[in-house]
Design an enzyme around this catalytic site. Structure first.
Site, short mmCIF file in Angstrom:
data_model
loop_
_atom_site.label_atom_id
_atom_site.label_comp_id
_atom_site.label_asym_id
_atom_site.label_seq_id
_atom_site.Cartn_x
_atom_site.Cartn_y
_atom_site.Cartn_z
N GLU A 6 -10.73 -9.45 3.09
CA GLU A 6 -9.47 -9.06 3.72
C GLU A 6 -9.78 -8.94 5.21
O GLU A 6 -10.60 -8.12 5.63
CB GLU A 6 -8.95 -7.73 3.18
CG GLU A 6 -7.65 -7.34 3.88
CD GLU A 6 -6.97 -6.10 3.29
OE1 GLU A 6 -7.19 -5.79 2.10
OE2 GLU A 6 -6.23 -5.46 4.04
N HIS A 58 -5.64 3.62 -1.83
CA HIS A 58 -6.97 3.97 -1.33
C HIS A 58 -7.30 5.39 -1.81
O HIS A 58 -6.71 6.36 -1.34
CB HIS A 58 -6.93 3.91 0.21
CG HIS A 58 -8.26 4.13 0.87
ND1 HIS A 58 -8.44 3.97 2.22
CD2 HIS A 58 -9.47 4.51 0.39
CE1 HIS A 58 -9.69 4.24 2.54
NE2 HIS A 58 -10.34 4.58 1.44
N ASN A 70 0.85 -1.19 0.00
CA ASN A 70 0.00 0.00 0.00
C ASN A 70 0.90 1.26 0.00
O ASN A 70 1.69 1.45 0.92
CB ASN A 70 -0.89 -0.03 1.26
CG ASN A 70 -1.82 1.15 1.34
OD1 ASN A 70 -1.41 2.28 1.12
ND2 ASN A 70 -3.06 0.91 1.68
N THR A 111 -8.25 3.48 8.25
CA THR A 111 -9.44 2.64 8.34
C THR A 111 -9.47 1.96 9.71
O THR A 111 -8.52 1.29 10.09
CB THR A 111 -9.40 1.57 7.22
OG1 THR A 111 -8.98 2.21 6.03
CG2 THR A 111 -10.75 0.93 7.03
N HIS A 164 -3.55 -4.57 7.91
CA HIS A 164 -3.71 -3.40 8.77
C HIS A 164 -2.85 -3.52 10.02
O HIS A 164 -3.01 -4.45 10.81
CB HIS A 164 -5.16 -3.14 9.20
CG HIS A 164 -5.40 -1.68 9.42
ND1 HIS A 164 -5.01 -1.03 10.55
CD2 HIS A 164 -5.93 -0.74 8.60
CE1 HIS A 164 -5.30 0.25 10.43
NE2 HIS A 164 -5.85 0.46 9.26
N ARG A 215 -7.30 12.81 0.67
CA ARG A 215 -6.26 13.32 1.59
C ARG A 215 -4.87 12.83 1.22
O ARG A 215 -3.88 13.44 1.58
CB ARG A 215 -6.58 12.94 3.03
CG ARG A 215 -6.43 11.48 3.34
CD ARG A 215 -6.49 11.25 4.83
NE ARG A 215 -7.83 11.43 5.34
CZ ARG A 215 -8.30 10.79 6.40
NH1 ARG A 215 -7.52 9.98 7.07
NH2 ARG A 215 -9.53 10.96 6.80
N HIS A 248 1.97 1.16 5.98
CA HIS A 248 2.67 2.12 6.81
C HIS A 248 4.07 1.66 7.23
O HIS A 248 5.03 2.43 7.15
CB HIS A 248 1.81 2.45 8.05
CG HIS A 248 2.34 3.58 8.84
ND1 HIS A 248 3.16 3.39 9.93
CD2 HIS A 248 2.20 4.92 8.69
CE1 HIS A 248 3.50 4.58 10.42
NE2 HIS A 248 2.93 5.52 9.69
N ARG A 271 -9.46 8.05 -1.28
CA ARG A 271 -10.44 8.47 -0.28
C ARG A 271 -11.36 9.54 -0.85
O ARG A 271 -10.96 10.32 -1.72
CB ARG A 271 -9.74 9.01 0.96
CG ARG A 271 -9.24 7.93 1.87
CD ARG A 271 -8.67 8.53 3.14
NE ARG A 271 -8.45 7.51 4.13
CZ ARG A 271 -9.31 7.20 5.10
NH1 ARG A 271 -10.43 7.87 5.23
NH2 ARG A 271 -9.03 6.24 5.95
N1 PXP Z 1 -5.73 -3.03 4.26
C1 PXP Z 1 -6.69 -2.07 4.32
C2 PXP Z 1 -8.08 -2.43 3.91
C3 PXP Z 1 -6.37 -0.76 4.73
O1 PXP Z 1 -7.32 0.18 4.77
C4 PXP Z 1 -5.04 -0.46 5.05
C5 PXP Z 1 -4.67 0.95 5.44
O2 PXP Z 1 -4.80 1.80 4.37
C6 PXP Z 1 -4.08 -1.48 4.96
C7 PXP Z 1 -4.45 -2.76 4.58
C8 PXP Z 1 -2.64 -1.23 5.27
O3 PXP Z 1 -2.53 -0.93 6.63
P1 PXP Z 1 -1.13 -0.42 7.18
O4 PXP Z 1 -0.85 0.88 6.50
O5 PXP Z 1 -1.38 -0.28 8.66
O6 PXP Z 1 -0.14 -1.49 6.84
#
Ligand code: PXP
Length: 237
Positions: A150, A42, A6, A100, A190, A48, A213, A44
């Site tokens: 997911e 994503h 991501n 999220t 996440h 943002r 992240h 949004r």
């Molecule tokens: N999966 C989904 C559905 C998410 O919304 C996010 C955050 O944008 C992630 C995975 C990735 O999460 P992280 O940035 O905490 O690794």
């Protein structure tokens, strides 16, 4: 185990100054070359981080799959039909959240999600539903006709005590087994990082991890290719 990268937070950094650097399109290309199985972004409603132009250019330049995360709104569905990612992940979206925060609330909205899945599938776009790891959410996802789920790993990632983490892993395992039995492709994500990813990667039924992240944060120190390769190494072990 597939790895989706991501790249939203490359765009977060760009938006902090409102200029053009760093460009998430470049990040998508590097992650792609470093071994990502998919690029996740994503779009949004409040734009943002990722902008429409990012999504459209990323679609053109990557060789791996594009996973577009989005809210279930008419605007986003139209965008997806135009951009044609291989897969859309439907997520809940609140303006005031930093990221999220929970899985989708499917129970009261089955028809809305069924309609979205049908519309996207009719353009050959697969649909994944971002859900909390509960039996109810897995069953509802199957009822809706999604191709994938997911599982939200946030509760696991936030646990500070080993028993709590163990219980959260059990919930993820139970949900993953049930989802796979119902014919759903199982992803998870996440809050996963270099120190907590391996127990989740060890759950057999989970076929893909989507991580943002922690990889983008590490990239600031070691470079994006290295950060992707190091995560790849950990999840493959
Ligand atoms: N999966 C989904 C559905 C998410 O919304 C996010 C955050 O944008 C992630 C995975 C990735 O999460 P992280 O940035 O905490 O690794």
């Amino acid at each position: 185990m597939k790895l989706g990268i991501n790249i939203d937070h490359i765009a977060t950094l760009r938006q902090a100054r409102g200029g053009s650097e760093p460009d998430p399109v470049g990040a998508a290309m590097i992650a792609d070359l470093a071994g990502a199985d998919s690029i996740v972004c994503h779009l949004r409603e409040d734009r943002r981080h990722i902008q429409d132009r990012d999504l459209e250019l990323i679609r053109q330049v990557i060789h791996s799959r594009l996973n577009m995360e989005m809210a279930t709104t008419q605007e986003m569905i139209e965008k997806a039909l135009m951009v044609k990612p291989e897969i859309v992940t439907l997520v809940p979206e609140k303006r005031e959240e930093r990221t999220t925060e929970s899985g989708l609330n499917l129970a009261g909205n089955l028809q809305k999600y069924k309609d979205a899945v049908l519309t996207l599938n009719s353009s050959n776009i697969e649909v994944s539903l971002f859900i909390d790891p509960t039996m109810e959410a897995v069953k509802d996802s199957a009822k809706i006709g999604a191709q994938a789920v997911e599982l939200h790993t946030g509760t696991y990632a936030e646990m500070r005590d080993p028993q709590g983490a163990e219980a959260a892993l059990d919930d993820l395992t139970t949900a993953a087994i049930a989802a796979e039995k119902m014919g759903l492709f199982v992803a998870a994500g996440h809050g996963l990082h270099y120190h907590n990813v391996q127990p989740v990667a060890a759950i057999n039924e989970i076929e893909e991890l989507n991580i943002g992240h922690s990889i983008i944060s590490r990239a600031a120190f070691v470079g994006l290719s290295h950060a992707v390769e190091e995560m790849r190494y950990l999840i493959d072990r």
